[in-house]
Design an enzyme around this catalytic site. Sequence first.
Site, PDB file in Angstrom:
ATOM      1  N   THR A 268      -0.163   0.414   6.599  1.00  0.00           N
ATOM      2  CA  THR A 268       0.124  -0.613   5.599  1.00  0.00           C
ATOM      3  C   THR A 268       0.416  -1.926   6.309  1.00  0.00           C
ATOM      4  OG1 THR A 268       1.582  -1.339   3.821  1.00  0.00           O
ATOM      5  CG2 THR A 268       2.569   0.117   5.469  1.00  0.00           C
TER       6      THR A 268
ATOM      7  N   GLY B  34      -9.793  -4.403   2.202  1.00  0.00           N
ATOM      8  CA  GLY B  34      -8.843  -4.316   3.312  1.00  0.00           C
ATOM      9  C   GLY B  34      -9.085  -3.081   4.170  1.00  0.00           C
ATOM     10  N   ASP B  35      -8.070  -2.739   4.934  1.00  0.00           N
ATOM     11  CA  ASP B  35      -8.190  -1.621   5.881  1.00  0.00           C
ATOM     12  C   ASP B  35      -8.064  -0.253   5.216  1.00  0.00           C
ATOM     13  OD1 ASP B  35      -5.470  -2.438   5.353  1.00  0.00           O
ATOM     14  OD2 ASP B  35      -4.854  -0.941   6.828  1.00  0.00           O
TER      15      ASP B  35
ATOM     16  N   THR C  47      -1.166  -6.278   7.047  1.00  0.00           N
ATOM     17  CA  THR C  47      -2.226  -7.286   6.939  1.00  0.00           C
ATOM     18  C   THR C  47      -3.568  -6.636   7.295  1.00  0.00           C
ATOM     19  OG1 THR C  47      -1.553  -7.922   9.160  1.00  0.00           O
ATOM     20  CG2 THR C  47      -0.796  -9.313   7.382  1.00  0.00           C
ATOM     21  N   GLY C  48      -4.316  -6.243   6.273  1.00  0.00           N
ATOM     22  CA  GLY C  48      -5.482  -5.388   6.461  1.00  0.00           C
ATOM     23  C   GLY C  48      -6.501  -5.914   7.451  1.00  0.00           C
TER      24      GLY C  48
ATOM     25  N   ARG D 161     -12.879  -8.903  -1.643  1.00  0.00           N
ATOM     26  CA  ARG D 161     -12.269  -8.612  -0.332  1.00  0.00           C
ATOM     27  C   ARG D 161     -11.904  -7.132  -0.230  1.00  0.00           C
ATOM     28  NH1 ARG D 161      -7.006  -6.426   1.274  1.00  0.00           N
ATOM     29  NH2 ARG D 161      -6.498  -7.304   3.297  1.00  0.00           N
TER      30      ARG D 161
ATOM     31  N   THR E 297       0.829  -1.192   0.000  1.00  0.00           N
ATOM     32  CA  THR E 297       0.000   0.000   0.000  1.00  0.00           C
ATOM     33  C   THR E 297       0.873   1.256   0.000  1.00  0.00           C
ATOM     34  OG1 THR E 297      -1.692  -1.197   1.128  1.00  0.00           O
ATOM     35  CG2 THR E 297      -1.724   1.160   1.445  1.00  0.00           C
TER      36      THR E 297
HETATM   37  N1  ASP Z   1      -3.243  -3.041   4.046  1.00  0.00           N
HETATM   38  C1  ASP Z   1      -3.424  -3.464   2.678  1.00  0.00           C
HETATM   39  C2  ASP Z   1      -4.615  -4.355   2.580  1.00  0.00           C
HETATM   40  O1  ASP Z   1      -4.818  -5.166   3.464  1.00  0.00           O
HETATM   41  C3  ASP Z   1      -2.258  -4.205   2.132  1.00  0.00           C
HETATM   42  C4  ASP Z   1      -0.967  -3.466   2.195  1.00  0.00           C
HETATM   43  O2  ASP Z   1      -0.746  -2.661   3.100  1.00  0.00           O
HETATM   44  O3  ASP Z   1      -0.136  -3.723   1.322  1.00  0.00           O
HETATM   45  O4  ASP Z   1      -5.314  -4.281   1.593  1.00  0.00           O
END
Ligand code: ASP
Length: 319
Positions: free
Chosen positions: A236, A215-216, A238-239, A213, A185
Amino acid sequence: MSPKATIAIHGGAGTLSRNNISPAQEAAYHEALAAILRAGEQVLANGGTALDAVSLAVDLLEDCPLFNAGHGAVFTSAETHELDAAVMDGATLKAGAIACVSHIKRPLRAARAVMECSEHVLLVGAGAEAFAQGLGMEMVSPDYFSTEARREQLYRAKASSVTVLDHDGAANNAAPLDESRKFGTVGAVALDVHGNLAAATSTGGMTNKRPGRVGDSPLIGAGTYADNRTAAVSCTGTGEMFIRAATAYELCARMAYGGQSLEAAAEAAVMQSLSAIEGRGGLIAVDAQGNVSLPFNTEGMYRGQMRIGDAAPQTAIFR
Ligand code: ASP
């Protein structure tokens, strides 16, 4: 003018590459980060808003194929792209976000349009795309986002049956953080000379994620948050864990209700709360005094910061 106007950016967190990276290859990442910081610093130095500085920085990060957002985004398990982005204005607590889009060339600009031109905060999928198109935003074929390196990354992830962060894991390409296992991200946070904060985040998500899906990154309070009373935050990693911990908001809540400093709040949000549920990654944060904190619990995070008037930006990848 306030001497503390500041911008910080990130291009994802992850583990060290197992390849031997030449100084020139590593330098390319520092140069890309530095050029983007300089562009953001110029906006702030000219009296521009934090919102404009983070918007420009994320635009440039989306365009840079070294990072996983916009062009160069990761693939879903169905070999498609689904992009997410969000922006928040700390002065008004207004926010805009889009998720699961594959035709909007500049996801962050579309997120900002949701904030400024609709009464909503989050638009997803076909509805988000119709909204952006209706405003005359540039639309592209999903192939625009594809790069061969990302396709190979998907095949490696499929072979090992995992959902992976963009900068994490064994890879053949020449990046300082392992391209198969990095969180890719991108994001920016800024304080402007008017004392206003803003945060922006944009992502392709995680390689081999299930279609649909989210993410965060586009979720206000999880991967993105800004409040002039506390801080601007872009995450950034594991969302799913950032969503469960409401990481970006937790940092601000620690400052608002716990009286913690930016540094203490950022460290606790990442090293305690996120780590406790095995979340991995990091964040960038700036407070209303111009303090900056860039904690991460992975081996590295592409990151940098620049205060207006600094002779040169500071950039870093490893600890
Ligand atoms: N946080 C992002 C997600 O889970 C992934 C990332 O930070 O690369 O979509």
